[in-house]
Design an enzyme around this catalytic site. Structure first.
Site, PDB file in Angstrom:
ATOM      1  N   GLY A   1      25.975 -43.114  14.600  1.00  0.00           N
ATOM      2  CA  GLY A   1      25.997 -41.934  13.746  1.00  0.00           C
ATOM      3  C   GLY A   1      24.793 -41.031  13.878  1.00  0.00           C
ATOM      4  O   GLY A   1      24.757 -39.949  13.284  1.00  0.00           O
ATOM      5  N   GLU A   2      23.776 -41.437  14.635  1.00  0.00           N
ATOM      6  CA  GLU A   2      22.608 -40.573  14.834  1.00  0.00           C
ATOM      7  C   GLU A   2      23.013 -39.299  15.569  1.00  0.00           C
ATOM      8  O   GLU A   2      23.883 -39.320  16.437  1.00  0.00           O
ATOM      9  CB  GLU A   2      21.532 -41.312  15.643  1.00  0.00           C
TER      10      GLU A   2
ATOM     11  N   GLN B   1      20.896 -29.848  -7.948  1.00  0.00           N
ATOM     12  CA  GLN B   1      19.789 -30.697  -8.402  1.00  0.00           C
ATOM     13  C   GLN B   1      18.490 -29.886  -8.325  1.00  0.00           C
ATOM     14  O   GLN B   1      17.617 -30.148  -7.525  1.00  0.00           O
ATOM     15  CB  GLN B   1      19.709 -31.952  -7.545  1.00  0.00           C
TER      16      GLN B   1
ATOM     17  N   HIS C   1      22.873 -21.670  -6.375  1.00  0.00           N
ATOM     18  CA  HIS C   1      23.324 -22.160  -7.682  1.00  0.00           C
ATOM     19  C   HIS C   1      22.340 -21.775  -8.783  1.00  0.00           C
ATOM     20  O   HIS C   1      22.748 -21.473  -9.904  1.00  0.00           O
ATOM     21  CB  HIS C   1      23.496 -23.677  -7.629  1.00  0.00           C
TER      22      HIS C   1
ATOM     23  N   ASP D   1      30.639 -20.755 -18.256  1.00  0.00           N
ATOM     24  CA  ASP D   1      29.632 -21.447 -19.075  1.00  0.00           C
ATOM     25  C   ASP D   1      28.501 -20.474 -19.382  1.00  0.00           C
ATOM     26  O   ASP D   1      28.392 -19.396 -18.789  1.00  0.00           O
ATOM     27  CB  ASP D   1      29.100 -22.702 -18.382  1.00  0.00           C
TER      28      ASP D   1
ATOM     29  N   LYS E   1      31.220 -24.484 -22.867  1.00  0.00           N
ATOM     30  CA  LYS E   1      31.678 -25.855 -22.617  1.00  0.00           C
ATOM     31  C   LYS E   1      30.535 -26.837 -22.836  1.00  0.00           C
ATOM     32  O   LYS E   1      29.370 -26.529 -22.600  1.00  0.00           O
ATOM     33  CB  LYS E   1      32.229 -25.995 -21.201  1.00  0.00           C
TER      34      LYS E   1
ATOM     35  N   ASP F   1      34.113 -27.228  -7.464  1.00  0.00           N
ATOM     36  CA  ASP F   1      34.101 -28.524  -6.815  1.00  0.00           C
ATOM     37  C   ASP F   1      35.450 -29.224  -6.981  1.00  0.00           C
ATOM     38  O   ASP F   1      36.330 -29.125  -6.142  1.00  0.00           O
ATOM     39  CB  ASP F   1      32.957 -29.370  -7.373  1.00  0.00           C
ATOM     40  N   THR F   2      35.657 -29.899  -8.103  1.00  0.00           N
ATOM     41  CA  THR F   2      36.932 -30.596  -8.310  1.00  0.00           C
ATOM     42  C   THR F   2      37.941 -29.732  -9.052  1.00  0.00           C
ATOM     43  O   THR F   2      39.098 -30.130  -9.212  1.00  0.00           O
ATOM     44  CB  THR F   2      36.713 -31.897  -9.097  1.00  0.00           C
ATOM     45  N   ALA F   3      37.534 -28.567  -9.549  1.00  0.00           N
ATOM     46  CA  ALA F   3      38.393 -27.568 -10.206  1.00  0.00           C
ATOM     47  C   ALA F   3      38.892 -27.996 -11.579  1.00  0.00           C
ATOM     48  O   ALA F   3      39.695 -27.288 -12.185  1.00  0.00           O
ATOM     49  CB  ALA F   3      39.588 -27.196  -9.322  1.00  0.00           C
TER      50      ALA F   3
END
Length: 338
Positions: free
Chosen positions: A47-48, A106, A139, A181, A204, A234-236
């Site tokens: 995987g490198e 983050q 973000h 939000d 929210k 993202d996940t909606a």
């Protein structure tokens, strides 16, 4: 104008279609062919990542196009290793063009013993040899301050404004821009100003990431065409719940404009089955087959904007001029018609 002969583009594997489109658009602007620098990015059996640049880049102004989207860690390592390869090949300047900047969520310590990974990624990019960053809709705006190098943060809102004015040209007076939000109010207000529309907020409260405990609407949305504006989906789950809530408050239609279509897990299925009329995203993240085949999802191109931003950086001219809808209009001339 700098002494570089031509700006040179090189791309990782995360979003090759966008990188190719940027090169094509730059060719149109310059009246000469702008091709992606030939390179190979391969993986060893464990995987490198291995990178080899086939063309001479000594003394060149290099623009490295790579979104750090899913798989985020692989794409981030590709970006870092390619930057290191260019630096060791004596490139004069390396600009990382990161349409979607991963790990941006983050951006602060929300509780004890948690990392600020956005800062860590910023440090790694600088250490790898990146001297400038060009991205879109971070973000959190404060991430620009995590870097000690110039960061140009473009906005999708001028593109969204042009699209909304075309798609809803006979109903602009009925539109209500909605922030999903409180933290996204500034972003939603910016778009609302561009199309002269009122603003509403969905308040929210999360019990844990990805799950919403309670949602309420601040503002009058009855008989309005609601357009939810956010920087990523993202996940909606939250987006679909917000659409249901707005309709329960009397909205006639609900649409969504999102800068980055992360769309992981059950997102596409949720959007397909949702009460939303459609979701508009940009191509900052390469669309998967399910996204391309979803009738409710529409993708807007960012290549014209990124191509112009790259040329402005190379020429030493203003990038902030691209924040204005009036500047973007000729760049996207004819695209939103028909």
């Amino acid at each position: 104008m700098p002494n570089y002969v031509e700006p040179k583009l090189i791309a990782g594997n995360s979003n090759t279609p966008l990188a190719t489109a940027i090169a094509r658009r730059m060719s149109m602007h310059r009246g000469m062919s702008v091709d992606l620098v030939k390179a190979r990015v391969e993986r060893f059996n464990d995987g490198e990542i291995f990178v080899e640049v086939y063309e001479n880049v000594r003394g060149e102004d290099m623009f490295l196009v790579q979104s750090t989207s899913n798989p985020a860690n692989d794409n981030l390592m590709e970006l870092l290793i390619m930057a290191d390869a260019l630096r060791r090949s004596s490139a004069s300047r390396i600009t990382a063009v990161i349409p979607y900047f991963g790990y941006a969520r983050q951006d602060r310590r929300t509780k004890a013993r948690t990392p600020i990974t956005a800062k860590l990624v910023a440090n790694m990019l600088v250490e790898a040899g990146v001297e400038r960053v060009l991205t879109m809709d971070l973000h959190a705006a404060q991430i620009q301050g995590f870097f000690d190098i110039p960061v140009d943060n473009l906005y999708a809102s001028p593109i969204f404004a042009l699209d909304i004015k075309e798609k809803f040209k006979d109903r602009l007076g009925d539109i209500m821009i909605v922030s999903p939000d409180v933290g996204g109010v500034a972003r939603a207000r910016e778009l609302a100003k561009r199309i002269n529309a009122p603003l509403s907020i969905v308040d929210k409260r999360r019990e844990k990431p990805g799950e919403v405990a309670e949602m309420t609407v601040i503002g009058e949305v009855k008989d309005k065409i609601c357009i939810i504006v956010d920087d990523m989906c993202d996940t909606a789950g939250t987006l679909c719940k917000a659409a249901e809530l707005l309709l329960s408050y009397g909205a006639t239609e609900v649409h969504a404009y999102v800068s980055h279509g992360v769309l992981s897990g059950p997102a596409v299925e949720r959007i397909t089955n949702s009460v939303m009329e459609n979701l508009v995203i940009t191509d900052s993240i390469a669309a998967t087959d399910p996204v391309q085949n979803c009738k409710k999802i529409r993708v807007l191109p960012t290549a014209p904007m990124f191509a112009q931003a790259i040329l402005n950086i190379w020429n030493g001219t203003s990038v902030s001029s691209l924040f204005e809808t009036g500047t973007m209009e000729p760049i996207y001339e004819g695209f939103f018609r028909g």
